[in-house]
Write a protein that holds these residues in place. Structure first.
Motif, PDB file in Angstrom:
ATOM      1  N   ALA A 119       3.283  10.246  -7.038  1.00 55.51           N
ATOM      2  CA  ALA A 119       4.203  10.622  -8.116  1.00 55.51           C
ATOM      3  C   ALA A 119       3.416  10.872  -9.398  1.00 55.51           C
ATOM      4  CB  ALA A 119       5.248   9.536  -8.326  1.00 55.51           C
ATOM      5  N   ALA A 120       2.458  10.020  -9.681  1.00 54.39           N
ATOM      6  CA  ALA A 120       1.645  10.201 -10.889  1.00 54.39           C
ATOM      7  C   ALA A 120       0.830  11.474 -10.779  1.00 54.39           C
ATOM      8  CB  ALA A 120       0.736   8.989 -11.095  1.00 54.39           C
ATOM      9  N   ALA A 121       0.303  11.764  -9.607  1.00 51.87           N
ATOM     10  CA  ALA A 121      -0.488  12.983  -9.412  1.00 51.87           C
ATOM     11  C   ALA A 121       0.386  14.203  -9.577  1.00 51.87           C
ATOM     12  CB  ALA A 121      -1.154  12.974  -8.048  1.00 51.87           C
ATOM     13  N   LEU A 122       1.584  14.191  -9.032  1.00 52.70           N
ATOM     14  CA  LEU A 122       2.492  15.321  -9.170  1.00 52.70           C
ATOM     15  C   LEU A 122       2.923  15.496 -10.618  1.00 52.70           C
ATOM     16  CD1 LEU A 122       4.760  15.027  -6.002  1.00 52.70           C
ATOM     17  CD2 LEU A 122       3.032  16.762  -6.476  1.00 52.70           C
ATOM     18  N   LEU A 165       0.822  -1.210   0.000  1.00 54.46           N
ATOM     19  CA  LEU A 165       0.000   0.000   0.000  1.00 54.46           C
ATOM     20  C   LEU A 165       0.861   1.268   0.000  1.00 54.46           C
ATOM     21  CD1 LEU A 165      -2.878  -1.052   2.413  1.00 54.46           C
ATOM     22  CD2 LEU A 165      -3.018  -0.725  -0.065  1.00 54.46           C
ATOM     23  N   HIS A 166       1.957   1.271   0.743  1.00 58.33           N
ATOM     24  CA  HIS A 166       2.878   2.407   0.739  1.00 58.33           C
ATOM     25  C   HIS A 166       3.459   2.622  -0.655  1.00 58.33           C
ATOM     26  CE1 HIS A 166       3.078   3.892   4.833  1.00 58.33           C
ATOM     27  NE2 HIS A 166       3.162   2.656   5.309  1.00 58.33           N
ATOM     28  N   PHE A 167       3.836   1.507  -1.280  1.00 60.74           N
ATOM     29  CA  PHE A 167       4.388   1.602  -2.626  1.00 60.74           C
ATOM     30  C   PHE A 167       3.342   2.175  -3.580  1.00 60.74           C
ATOM     31  CE2 PHE A 167       5.093  -0.236  -6.850  1.00 60.74           C
ATOM     32  CZ  PHE A 167       6.355   0.264  -7.113  1.00 60.74           C
ATOM     33  N   ASP A 168       2.112   1.663  -3.522  1.00 58.60           N
ATOM     34  CA  ASP A 168       1.034   2.169  -4.379  1.00 58.60           C
ATOM     35  C   ASP A 168       0.766   3.649  -4.111  1.00 58.60           C
ATOM     36  OD1 ASP A 168       0.822  -0.338  -5.487  1.00 58.60           O
ATOM     37  OD2 ASP A 168      -0.962  -0.913  -4.308  1.00 58.60           O
ATOM     38  N   LEU A 169       0.793   4.053  -2.858  1.00 59.77           N
ATOM     39  CA  LEU A 169       0.560   5.448  -2.500  1.00 59.77           C
ATOM     40  C   LEU A 169       1.648   6.356  -3.077  1.00 59.77           C
ATOM     41  CD1 LEU A 169      -1.089   7.544  -0.931  1.00 59.77           C
ATOM     42  CD2 LEU A 169       0.288   6.983   1.086  1.00 59.77           C
TER      43      LEU A 169
END
Length: 112
Positions: A97-100, A88-92
């Motif tokens: 990163a994708a959002a930024l 979950l941390h990795f996905d977050l």
């Protein structure tokens, strides 16, 4: 020699005299009977103690096996949950990163 001395009789003869036996023989018989009773009670107590110890050992082994099984299961559950948390941390981080990156691209488009 003492004038009142009687001939010594074997103990078995004295015991067989019953009520006519001298008082010290009666006391001796009571003491022997009491000793026998104490030995029987001691044997019964020791037997009970051995039985309780055997039961305790069996119960302890079962309890220990149960506790080990529970501990093992809980350890596996914790490991699974830790793996889930790491995923979950990795996905977050990836989502952030994708959002930024998406936000950065959007700003670039606005400036062009």
């Amino acid at each position: 020699k003492v004038a009142d001395e009687r001939p010594v009789k074997p103990l078995q003869v004295l015991l067989s005299c019953g009520e006519n036996a001298p008082p010290f023989i009666k006391d001796l018989k009571l003491e022997v009977a009491g000793t026998r009773e104490l030995r029987d009670r001691l044997f019964a107590a020791q037997s009970k103690l051995e039985e309780v110890q055997r039961n305790l050992e069996v119960d302890m082994r079962k309890e220990l096996a149960y506790e080990r099984a529970v501990s093992s299961r809980l350890r596996k559950d914790v490991e699974h949950k830790e793996k889930t948390i790491a995923d979950l941390h990795f996905d977050l981080r990836r989502a952030r990163a994708a959002a930024l990156q998406g936000e950065w691209e959007q700003r670039e488009e606005e400036f062009m």
